[in-house]
Enzyme design. Structure first.
Site, PDB file in Angstrom:
ATOM      1  N   HIS A  16      41.065 -88.769  48.600  1.00  0.00           N
ATOM      2  CA  HIS A  16      42.237 -87.891  48.544  1.00  0.00           C
ATOM      3  C   HIS A  16      41.871 -86.479  48.994  1.00  0.00           C
ATOM      4  O   HIS A  16      42.555 -85.876  49.827  1.00  0.00           O
ATOM      5  CB  HIS A  16      42.798 -87.860  47.115  1.00  0.00           C
ATOM      6  CG  HIS A  16      43.503 -89.121  46.736  1.00  0.00           C
ATOM      7  ND1 HIS A  16      44.811 -89.151  46.333  1.00  0.00           N
ATOM      8  CD2 HIS A  16      43.094 -90.405  46.722  1.00  0.00           C
ATOM      9  CE1 HIS A  16      45.175 -90.402  46.072  1.00  0.00           C
ATOM     10  NE2 HIS A  16      44.134 -91.178  46.299  1.00  0.00           N
ATOM     11  N   ASP A 116      49.183 -83.463  46.011  1.00  0.00           N
ATOM     12  CA  ASP A 116      48.781 -84.873  46.105  1.00  0.00           C
ATOM     13  C   ASP A 116      49.942 -85.735  45.587  1.00  0.00           C
ATOM     14  O   ASP A 116      50.759 -85.273  44.798  1.00  0.00           O
ATOM     15  CB  ASP A 116      47.544 -85.121  45.242  1.00  0.00           C
ATOM     16  CG  ASP A 116      47.011 -86.540  45.392  1.00  0.00           C
ATOM     17  OD1 ASP A 116      46.158 -86.749  46.267  1.00  0.00           O
ATOM     18  OD2 ASP A 116      47.479 -87.460  44.653  1.00  0.00           O
TER      19      ASP A 116
HETATM   20  C1  LIG Z   1      46.395 -95.046  44.017  1.00  0.00           C
HETATM   21  O1  LIG Z   1      45.976 -95.661  42.838  1.00  0.00           O
HETATM   22  C2  LIG Z   1      44.594 -95.789  42.635  1.00  0.00           C
HETATM   23  C3  LIG Z   1      43.621 -95.012  43.233  1.00  0.00           C
HETATM   24  C4  LIG Z   1      42.263 -95.238  42.986  1.00  0.00           C
HETATM   25  C5  LIG Z   1      41.202 -94.441  43.587  1.00  0.00           C
HETATM   26  O2  LIG Z   1      40.135 -94.198  42.823  1.00  0.00           O
HETATM   27  C6  LIG Z   1      39.074 -93.508  43.284  1.00  0.00           C
HETATM   28  C7  LIG Z   1      38.001 -93.260  42.424  1.00  0.00           C
HETATM   29  C8  LIG Z   1      36.922 -92.549  42.887  1.00  0.00           C
HETATM   30  O3  LIG Z   1      35.913 -92.313  42.046  1.00  0.00           O
HETATM   31  C9  LIG Z   1      36.865 -92.076  44.178  1.00  0.00           C
HETATM   32  C10 LIG Z   1      37.929 -92.333  45.051  1.00  0.00           C
HETATM   33  O4  LIG Z   1      37.879 -91.899  46.236  1.00  0.00           O
HETATM   34  C11 LIG Z   1      39.059 -93.032  44.590  1.00  0.00           C
HETATM   35  C12 LIG Z   1      40.173 -93.239  45.391  1.00  0.00           C
HETATM   36  C13 LIG Z   1      41.237 -93.925  44.853  1.00  0.00           C
HETATM   37  O5  LIG Z   1      42.373 -94.090  45.559  1.00  0.00           O
HETATM   38  C14 LIG Z   1      42.280 -94.499  46.902  1.00  0.00           C
HETATM   39  O6  LIG Z   1      43.097 -93.683  47.648  1.00  0.00           O
HETATM   40  C15 LIG Z   1      43.024 -93.934  49.030  1.00  0.00           C
HETATM   41  C16 LIG Z   1      44.001 -93.028  49.721  1.00  0.00           C
HETATM   42  O7  LIG Z   1      45.260 -93.060  49.096  1.00  0.00           O
HETATM   43  C17 LIG Z   1      43.277 -95.400  49.392  1.00  0.00           C
HETATM   44  O8  LIG Z   1      44.554 -95.742  49.733  1.00  0.00           O
HETATM   45  C18 LIG Z   1      42.627 -96.377  48.434  1.00  0.00           C
HETATM   46  O9  LIG Z   1      43.162 -97.674  48.544  1.00  0.00           O
HETATM   47  C19 LIG Z   1      42.721 -95.945  47.013  1.00  0.00           C
HETATM   48  O10 LIG Z   1      41.796 -96.743  46.291  1.00  0.00           O
HETATM   49  C20 LIG Z   1      41.875 -96.249  42.121  1.00  0.00           C
HETATM   50  C21 LIG Z   1      42.849 -97.017  41.519  1.00  0.00           C
HETATM   51  O11 LIG Z   1      42.580 -98.047  40.641  1.00  0.00           O
HETATM   52  C22 LIG Z   1      41.243 -98.265  40.310  1.00  0.00           C
HETATM   53  C23 LIG Z   1      44.218 -96.798  41.769  1.00  0.00           C
HETATM   54  O12 LIG Z   1      45.172 -97.590  41.201  1.00  0.00           O
END
Ligand SMILES: COc1cc(-c2[o+]c3cc(O)cc([O-])c3cc2O[C@@H]2O[C@H](CO)[C@H](O)[C@H](O)[C@H]2O)cc(OC)c1O
Ligand SMILES: O=c1ccn([C@@H]2O[C@H](COP(=O)(O)OP(=O)(O)O)[C@@H](O)[C@H]2O)c(=O)[nH]1
Length: 479
Positions: A16, A116
């Site tokens: 993000h 965000d």
């Molecule tokens: C959106 O809902 C979720 C997001 C996450 C998630 O967790 C996370 C944890 C970290 O320590 C580092 C990360 O970079 C990270 C990122 C993250 O979201 C991701 O966002 C990206 C951009 O939107 C992308 O689309 C990925 O698919 C996401 O995983 C985790 C989670 O559940 C465990 C969520 O429901």
């Protein structure tokens, strides 16, 4: 007078934070010095996250760009949360007063606040300060469309989505099987679901929504959003598809050059290697790792497998894998001519850019997906968490850039060896029809992505419109 500033409020997670910062830098460049950036930094909840954020900030501060980092006072993180969506949404909400104070103290005019997508609670602060509020959406338009549609779907579908008859209607997408919905949507009683419905409703208050996608990749979805088809006919905020926003900056100083994974790829034939890599949170148990090992070995293809271990207590981020414990006896020795198993974080973008790359088995996080498309690498999605099950559907059924693989959601997204072997062969075999189709699509999408960000391209133009719209809205918040 100082240039009007765009205030960014990113979430600390790499997927993000970096994406929002890079989008902000592009906006800065596009404005030709007419705008500056102010980043409000929330103190991340874990020490590891804090040190990663600090390293990113040090790099940006050294860039000499007109970006100012303002550290917000720490808040007491919520303790009684169920999942990451609830945690992040409440954590941001707890910063409302600090955000208001920080914006009010800015001495230059404030052109916009960019939140965000978990931060819609702060629309209230923006309204109190009469500052335009935008959302930066780090995932694709399909997921955004679903969230916009969710408040209405919640009323239309009275049972759990997993128990409903038929398909889910997300305008612009082919009918979506309920089994392909994002993890938080699968349990209506869960606070994470309630937060998704909440954000879906509140997006309607935004002055604009900036999406890290490419218009040419999601044309019908973007048209449906623009026509109000996701929002019961009510016009939704203007969407700015500005992607792909990728952090393609060189590896941090001190990193080994070239990386061992890249040196290994240098010795492989063109388009011969399948990469397996599963984001910041994806890891495998020993049982699953054994299935993957068997599937890869039987496929006969060359592979580079980034295998990670479970997170430390209280965190989400994976740890380095203990290969001796996770892999079957003799696997590394038997496959040493064909494969490399890498137990720590790998330079994914450099790997995808390599000529030896032929395919990517990915968790389908949106950043990984865009990176793969940018380098024209076809995929096999293996969704694990967050919105990735929907991304997998979009990639296979809507975009056609990926070969489907059966993932058992009821067994923690388990894939057995024979299914992985089948999918890898379908993706990589020279005589596979499915493989040929997805390779062609990935090549087309690579061209579309690159064209979009060139001068005159769709994303370049969307960024221009955004820059103009933001400059029109600048207001002074300090007395
Ligand atoms: C959106 O809902 C979720 C997001 C996450 C998630 O967790 C996370 C944890 C970290 O320590 C580092 C990360 O970079 C990270 C990122 C993250 O979201 C991701 O966002 C990206 C951009 O939107 C992308 O689309 C990925 O698919 C996401 O995983 C985790 C989670 O559940 C465990 C969520 O429901
Ligand atoms: O071993 C790894 C794993 C991930 N990444 C990078 O981490 C980001 C992952 O983002 P994504 O949205 O795909 O998934 P998330 O981790 O946020 O769930 C991408 O930029 C990847 O290139 C990487 O460089 N090396």
């Amino acid at each position: 007078m100082a240039a009007p500033t765009v205030v960014l409020l990113p979430v600390w997670a790499a997927g993000h934070l970096m994406s929002m910062l890079d989008a902000g830098k592009r906006l800065l460049a596009q404005s030709g010095g007419a705008l500056s950036l102010t980043v409000l930094v929330m103190q991340a909840p874990t020490e590891k996250d804090r040190s990663e954020v600090a390293a990113h900030i040090r790099r940006e501060e050294a860039s000499g760009l007109d970006i100012h980092f303002h550290h917000l006072p720490a808040v007491e993180p919520p303790r009684d949360y169920v999942g990451i969506e609830e945690f992040v949404s409440r954590f941001i909400e707890l910063h409302a007063d600090h955000v208001k104070t920080a914006i009010s103290a800015l001495t230059c005019p404030v052109a916009a606040v960019v939140l965000d997508f978990f931060g819609t609670t702060l629309f209230d602060v923006c309204r109190e300060l009469s500052v335009p509020a935008y959302v930066y959406f780090t995932a694709d338009a399909a997921f955004y469309a679903l969230l916009l549609r969710l408040p209405a779907l919640h009323e239309e579908v009275t049972v759990e989505f997993g128990e409903m008859e038929g398909m889910v209607d997300v305008p612009g997408l082919p009918p979506v099987p309920p089994s392909c919905l994002p993890v938080p949507v699968m349990d209506k009683k869960n606070p994470n679901y309630t937060w998704f419905v909440y954000h879906g409703r509140r997006f309607m208050e935004a002055d604009g929504v900036i999406i890290n996608t490419v218009a040419e990749l999601e044309q019908s979805v973007l048209a449906a959003i623009a026509d109000g088809r996701c929002t019961r006919g009510i016009p939704a905020p203007t969407v700015y598809p500005v992607g792909p926003v990728l952090s393609l900056s060189p590896s941090p100083q001190g990193a080994e050059q070239p990386h061992e994974c890249v040196r290994w790829l240098d010795a492989q034939p063109p388009a011969s290697v399948v990469l397996l890599c599963f984001g910041s949170v994806g890891f495998f148990t020993m049982t699953q790792a054994h299935e993957v090992a068997r599937g890869l070995e039987r496929s006969g293809h060359r592979f580079l497998w980034v295998l990670r271990g479970p997170p430390a207590a209280g965190t989400l981020q994976t740890t380095d894998a203990n290969l001796g414990e996770l892999l079957p006896e003799g696997f590394l020795e038997r496959t040493k001519e064909k494969g490399l198993v890498w137990p720590t974080k790998a330079p994914q973008k450099e790997i995808l850019a390599h000529a030896a790359m032929g395919g990517f088995v990915t968790h389908g996080g949106w950043n990984s997906t865009l990176e793969s498309l940018w380098f024209g690498v076809p995929m096999v999605p293996w969704p694990l968490y967050a919105e990735q099950h929907l991304n997998a559907f979009t990639l296979v059924e809507y975009m056609g850039a990926a070969v489907a693989m059966e993932v058992d959601r009821k067994r923690n997204n388990f894939v057995d060896a024979s299914e992985l072997e089948r999918a890898v062969k379908a993706l990589m075999d020279g005589d596979s029809d499915d493989g040929r189709k997805v390779r062609e699509k990935a090549t087309e999408m690579k061209a579309a992505c690159r064209k979009a960000v060139e001068e005159g391209g769709s994303s370049y133009s969307a960024l221009g419109r955004l820059s103009e719209d933001i400059r029109k809205g600048a207001v002074r918040t300090s007395q």
